[in-house]
Design a protein around this motif. Structure first.
Motif, PDB file in Angstrom:
ATOM      1  N   ARG A  95       0.840  -1.201   0.000  1.00 19.72           N
ATOM      2  CA  ARG A  95       0.000   0.000   0.000  1.00 19.72           C
ATOM      3  C   ARG A  95       0.876   1.252   0.000  1.00 19.72           C
ATOM      4  O   ARG A  95       0.618   2.201  -0.741  1.00 19.72           O
ATOM      5  N   LYS A  96       1.931   1.230   0.805  1.00 22.68           N
ATOM      6  CA  LYS A  96       2.847   2.372   0.854  1.00 22.68           C
ATOM      7  C   LYS A  96       3.551   2.557  -0.493  1.00 22.68           C
ATOM      8  O   LYS A  96       3.687   3.691  -0.975  1.00 22.68           O
ATOM      9  N   MET A  97       3.969   1.459  -1.110  1.00 26.35           N
ATOM     10  CA  MET A  97       4.620   1.544  -2.415  1.00 26.35           C
ATOM     11  C   MET A  97       3.670   2.126  -3.458  1.00 26.35           C
ATOM     12  O   MET A  97       4.064   2.967  -4.271  1.00 26.35           O
TER      13      MET A  97
ATOM     14  N   LEU B 210       4.174   5.552  -5.478  1.00 27.38           N
ATOM     15  CA  LEU B 210       4.122   5.553  -6.938  1.00 27.38           C
ATOM     16  C   LEU B 210       3.081   6.554  -7.436  1.00 27.38           C
ATOM     17  O   LEU B 210       3.325   7.293  -8.389  1.00 27.38           O
ATOM     18  N   GLY B 211       1.927   6.584  -6.754  1.00 30.46           N
ATOM     19  CA  GLY B 211       0.889   7.545  -7.118  1.00 30.46           C
ATOM     20  C   GLY B 211       1.380   8.983  -6.980  1.00 30.46           C
ATOM     21  O   GLY B 211       1.105   9.835  -7.835  1.00 30.46           O
ATOM     22  N   LYS B 212       2.119   9.272  -5.915  1.00 31.92           N
ATOM     23  CA  LYS B 212       2.662  10.621  -5.711  1.00 31.92           C
ATOM     24  C   LYS B 212       3.685  10.965  -6.784  1.00 31.92           C
ATOM     25  O   LYS B 212       3.700  12.083  -7.296  1.00 31.92           O
ATOM     26  N   ARG B 213       4.526  10.003  -7.139  1.00 35.30           N
ATOM     27  CA  ARG B 213       5.518  10.236  -8.195  1.00 35.30           C
ATOM     28  C   ARG B 213       4.838  10.504  -9.526  1.00 35.30           C
ATOM     29  O   ARG B 213       5.261  11.382 -10.287  1.00 35.30           O
ATOM     30  N   LEU B 214       3.794   9.735  -9.832  1.00 39.90           N
ATOM     31  CA  LEU B 214       3.059   9.954 -11.078  1.00 39.90           C
ATOM     32  C   LEU B 214       2.411  11.332 -11.093  1.00 39.90           C
ATOM     33  O   LEU B 214       2.381  12.008 -12.120  1.00 39.90           O
ATOM     34  N   GLN B 215       1.880  11.750  -9.950  1.00 39.27           N
ATOM     35  CA  GLN B 215       1.253  13.063  -9.850  1.00 39.27           C
ATOM     36  C   GLN B 215       2.285  14.157 -10.099  1.00 39.27           C
ATOM     37  O   GLN B 215       2.032  15.106 -10.844  1.00 39.27           O
ATOM     38  N   VAL B 216       3.467  14.025  -9.508  1.00 37.64           N
ATOM     39  CA  VAL B 216       4.542  14.996  -9.715  1.00 37.64           C
ATOM     40  C   VAL B 216       4.945  14.992 -11.176  1.00 37.64           C
ATOM     41  O   VAL B 216       5.153  16.047 -11.787  1.00 37.64           O
ATOM     42  N   PHE B 217       5.060  13.822 -11.780  1.00 32.85           N
ATOM     43  CA  PHE B 217       5.436  13.704 -13.193  1.00 32.85           C
ATOM     44  C   PHE B 217       4.401  14.389 -14.087  1.00 32.85           C
ATOM     45  O   PHE B 217       4.752  15.088 -15.027  1.00 32.85           O
TER      46      PHE B 217
END
Length: 115
Positions: free
Chosen positions: A98-100, A104-111
């Motif tokens: 869940r943390k991963m 990943l969701g946060k990284r995609l949002q930043v991207f």
């Protein structure tokens, strides 16, 4: 409903069906009642054999199902403590996953925001 086919068959054999027309009586209460009757009237010990014959048959069938199904044997071979530990381990694994996914969701949002 039980996902393991073998355990579902054992469950169906031991627990009354929802269908009223084919609903057998639960055998554990039946066994206790038979033992109570024998204690009440010890001279009628033949009643236990008669009253619990179907229990023996069901247990024999369950034993056969479990013996021939490797998944059932694996599931039933663990102690309660082992299952508790397995559950804790699975919960930890889920939390890590869940943390991963959150990361990943946060990284995609930043991207997406950079584009």
């Amino acid at each position: 409903m039980l996902q393991n086919e073998g355990l579902r068959q054992v469950h169906d054999m031991l627990v009354p069906h929802d269908d009223q027309s084919t609903q057998p009586s639960e055998f554990v209460p039946h066994l206790f009642y038979s033992l109570y009757q024998i204690r009440k009237d010890p001279s009628n010990s033949n009643q236990l054999e008669t009253s619990t014959g179907f229990i023996k048959h069901r247990l024999k069938n369950c034993k056969s199902l479990i013996a021939t199904n490797e998944d059932c044997r694996n599931l039933l071979s663990k102690s309660v403590e082992e299952w508790q530990q397995d559950i804790r381990n699975k919960e930890k694994e889920l939390e890590v996953k869940r943390k991963m996914l959150d990361d990943l969701g946060k990284r995609l949002q930043v991207f997406k925001e950079r584009k």
